[in-house]
Write a protein that holds these residues in place. Sequence first.
Motif, PDB file in Angstrom:
ATOM      1  N   GLU B 182     102.660  18.300  51.542  1.00 28.43           N
ATOM      2  CA  GLU B 182     103.035  16.908  51.297  1.00 28.43           C
ATOM      3  C   GLU B 182     103.529  16.770  49.860  1.00 28.43           C
ATOM      4  OE1 GLU B 182      99.852  15.124  54.536  1.00 28.43           O
ATOM      5  OE2 GLU B 182      99.304  15.180  52.427  1.00 28.43           O
ATOM      6  N   ASN B 183     103.868  15.540  49.472  1.00 26.01           N
ATOM      7  CA  ASN B 183     104.299  15.343  48.089  1.00 26.01           C
ATOM      8  C   ASN B 183     103.843  13.979  47.572  1.00 26.01           C
ATOM      9  OD1 ASN B 183     106.128  13.433  49.003  1.00 26.01           O
ATOM     10  ND2 ASN B 183     107.931  14.704  48.690  1.00 26.01           N
ATOM     11  N   GLU B 184     104.415  13.575  46.465  1.00 25.00           N
ATOM     12  CA  GLU B 184     103.960  12.378  45.748  1.00 25.00           C
ATOM     13  C   GLU B 184     104.216  11.085  46.514  1.00 25.00           C
ATOM     14  OE1 GLU B 184     106.332  14.479  44.951  1.00 25.00           O
ATOM     15  OE2 GLU B 184     108.146  13.426  44.283  1.00 25.00           O
ATOM     16  N   THR B 185     104.961  11.148  47.618  1.00 21.23           N
ATOM     17  CA  THR B 185     105.211   9.938  48.415  1.00 21.23           C
ATOM     18  C   THR B 185     104.111   9.678  49.444  1.00 21.23           C
ATOM     19  OG1 THR B 185     106.471  11.123  50.118  1.00 21.23           O
ATOM     20  CG2 THR B 185     107.722  10.268  48.238  1.00 21.23           C
ATOM     21  N   GLY B 186     103.257  10.697  49.712  1.00 21.42           N
ATOM     22  CA  GLY B 186     102.329  10.619  50.834  1.00 21.42           C
ATOM     23  C   GLY B 186     101.324   9.484  50.753  1.00 21.42           C
ATOM     24  N   TRP B 187     100.703   9.298  49.595  1.00 21.86           N
ATOM     25  CA  TRP B 187      99.624   8.310  49.506  1.00 21.86           C
ATOM     26  C   TRP B 187     100.102   6.883  49.716  1.00 21.86           C
ATOM     27  CZ3 TRP B 187      94.776   7.989  50.459  1.00 21.86           C
ATOM     28  CH2 TRP B 187      93.941   9.105  50.319  1.00 21.86           C
ATOM     29  N   GLY B 191      99.590   7.098  53.536  1.00 21.17           N
ATOM     30  CA  GLY B 191      98.221   6.735  53.201  1.00 21.17           C
ATOM     31  C   GLY B 191      98.015   5.242  53.069  1.00 21.17           C
ATOM     32  N   LYS B 192      99.103   4.517  52.792  1.00 20.55           N
ATOM     33  CA  LYS B 192      99.035   3.058  52.590  1.00 20.55           C
ATOM     34  C   LYS B 192      98.017   2.706  51.508  1.00 20.55           C
ATOM     35  CE  LYS B 192     100.511   2.186  57.373  1.00 20.55           C
ATOM     36  NZ  LYS B 192     101.717   1.369  57.270  1.00 20.55           N
ATOM     37  N   ALA B 193      97.938   3.563  50.489  1.00 16.32           N
ATOM     38  CA  ALA B 193      96.973   3.353  49.403  1.00 16.32           C
ATOM     39  C   ALA B 193      97.162   1.982  48.758  1.00 16.32           C
ATOM     40  CB  ALA B 193      97.123   4.457  48.352  1.00 16.32           C
ATOM     41  N   ASN B 194      98.420   1.563  48.612  1.00 17.47           N
ATOM     42  CA  ASN B 194      98.677   0.265  47.970  1.00 17.47           C
ATOM     43  C   ASN B 194      98.116  -0.884  48.801  1.00 17.47           C
ATOM     44  OD1 ASN B 194     100.665   1.220  49.772  1.00 17.47           O
ATOM     45  ND2 ASN B 194     102.196  -0.219  49.012  1.00 17.47           N
ATOM     46  N   LEU B 195      98.303  -0.824  50.126  1.00 16.21           N
ATOM     47  CA  LEU B 195      97.805  -1.915  50.978  1.00 16.21           C
ATOM     48  C   LEU B 195      96.277  -1.896  51.048  1.00 16.21           C
ATOM     49  CD1 LEU B 195     100.438  -1.793  53.869  1.00 16.21           C
ATOM     50  CD2 LEU B 195     100.394  -3.285  51.856  1.00 16.21           C
TER      51      LEU B 195
END
Lengths: 386, 386
Positions: B182-187, B191-195
Amino acid sequence: MKKHISLWTILLVVSTSLSMAQNTEYKPSSANQAGKEYPMVNEKGQVKAKIFAPDANYVQLDIGAVKYDLEKDEEGYWVGESAPQDEGFHYYQLNIDGASVPDPGSKYFYGAGRWGSGVEVPAHDQEIYALKDVPHGTVSEHVFYSEISESFKRTFVYTPPGYETNTDQSYPVLYLQHGGGENETGWSNQGKANLIMDNLIAAGESEPFIIVMSDGNWAFRPPANNDDDAEEDDAPREWPPRGWADGFMNTLIQEIIPMIDSNYRTIADQDHRAMAGLSMGGMQTRVITLQNSDVFSHVGMFSGGSISPKDVENNPDFKENIDLLFVSYGSKELDGNGRFGDPRANTNKLGEMGMNTHFYVSPETAHEWQSWRRSLYEFAPLLFRN
Amino acid sequence: MKKHISLWTILLVVSTSLSMAQNTEYKPSSANQAGKEYPMVNEKGQVKAKIFAPDANYVQLDIGAVKYDLEKDEEGYWVGESAPQDEGFHYYQLNIDGASVPDPGSKYFYGAGRWGSGVEVPAHDQEIYALKDVPHGTVSEHVFYSEISESFKRTFVYTPPGYETNTDQSYPVLYLQHGGGENETGWSNQGKANLIMDNLIAAGESEPFIIVMSDGNWAFRPPANNDDDAEEDDAPREWPPRGWADGFMNTLIQEIIPMIDSNYRTIADQDHRAMAGLSMGGMQTRVITLQNSDVFSHVGMFSGGSISPKDVENNPDFKENIDLLFVSYGSKELDGNGRFGDPRANTNKLGEMGMNTHFYVSPETAHEWQSWRRSLYEFAPLLFRN
């Protein structure tokens, strides 16, 4: 002497051959996924595709509205190349036995109403959007609930290098719109607007300013019916979207601009606010700025029509209020019969009427992103100089 | 009385039938492109794919390491469904006559070393990452030149709601890493880390903090040889990448943290800095925090091993300096024989030794994003409470 001429002839032949060899040497497209070799491009602009499909009946490379047949090798790979394409970015897809699918080798870009493959044909002026070791701005993603459209919308915001640390400085804002079938990701992904600005600012050729890139696909949804439990979120977008100009105008003026002015250090006045767009976004810019010349001072329309003397007669404040009208086209799309009249003639007439106008033609490009990258590169240095 | 029972029996049968009908009713996946109907999912977790491929010999849906044959209808569409999948996000692809390609119906996500299709199986706890009408934070993209790796790198930064306007407030920071392939876009994408954070903060269940999501794929490149004109940028990434832990450690500690601390309003001390990661990112977290417990105070490892009593013996500062060690797994990947020993036993032993530890198990999920979304949801409220 004859011998001398022969030597030159030989040198010329060798040099031409070397030059032709170089022109046809294929290299991976810069829009490929990390580590992927195909698609490749050569200096003539040909695109070469390759995919493993051992049991397929046929595979085609579909680019520039032409489908090129690939040939199958003994290992099951299909390989083939297109005719030369113009410099810059192009959408494309593969066709495998009638299925139109993205190429697993490329990164994906939103255009033509879908996420699909893209390829970069190296351009003689690609330095304008190259990733360089200069200070870089930031592209930020904002999600917000639009009361006007009763749906969630997304906006991307470019802040110039130093925005985070120069906390005493406020900045002008350019509202920059994508074209039809595209969305709010286009200007940074395909357009490389952030890199164009980073490079212009590093070279001292543009004032630093904020760029706001919003979703201009505006399907107005009727007020929810309380008796109706149906979910609305999955409703397909209409084309052309209802309210594509005035629906978007309302959210831009009433929702997006106030949101940006309250969340960013903007200079929140007409002198320091610009609007521009490409294609459909240019037409939206036309409609919105003609009606709101008290909101914007600088206007850009890239391959998206022009403003006529008649428009200005009908909206006299526009001539008075607008500090710059910039109109551009790719040379290959200029046939003198643009929408809303001849854009060059229209723009020149407004100049004769006393407006500050610029008409720019991108050499040897069509209705494609290379025209719009260059348009931004030409437009940005003219902004907020007053 | 007998008649009465019959009525109940009928009602029960009807109700069960309705319930079963509902369970097998397919709806478009929430990870689909705008306006795309397929892939669809039902409440049992089955995924139904459909693609137009009139001249194909066979088409398969490739999900969860199983290829399901689709059937062709008379119009040339291939349709078929998978066995039930676990709740949450799954990578998948289509196989058309031997070609593995993304499904044109889905959005694309970076995993398994490529941009490819993803599908969302509705989860009973999907509210934790639902897009709601609450204040939303911002995800920003930073490009920077890494002197250590001699290449351009990208980092995404989540700033919580109010960050732009609460200019007197400084924030703690969580450095949060993706998994292998994976890369830096995954989370933020999968992952929806922001939501997850927006929802936790809106509910008052987490302190607001900044999250930094960086590219942890770390292929060290040798210093450029001046005699060698070969371009290095297109070099495929090695797997596993060289320096996956210590190479990334150097850039995280020496480049990324100073960049974040100088560009954001961080509380730039050990008490207010956390690191976590999933799978490979968890293993990187282990290596990096064991060696740098003066830099981080809170540590999270999601499906990425654990820290053993032996590790702590070898790095005594870790026990002294770390305020929280959080270790988690999906229930389906817990066989008691995790890498670096049994993670639950290891974590419990550290708790008995006096460390503040949490061990979380995500119910009925495997080595997939639903485990990691839930892990972040459980981890975040424990951070920066001291």
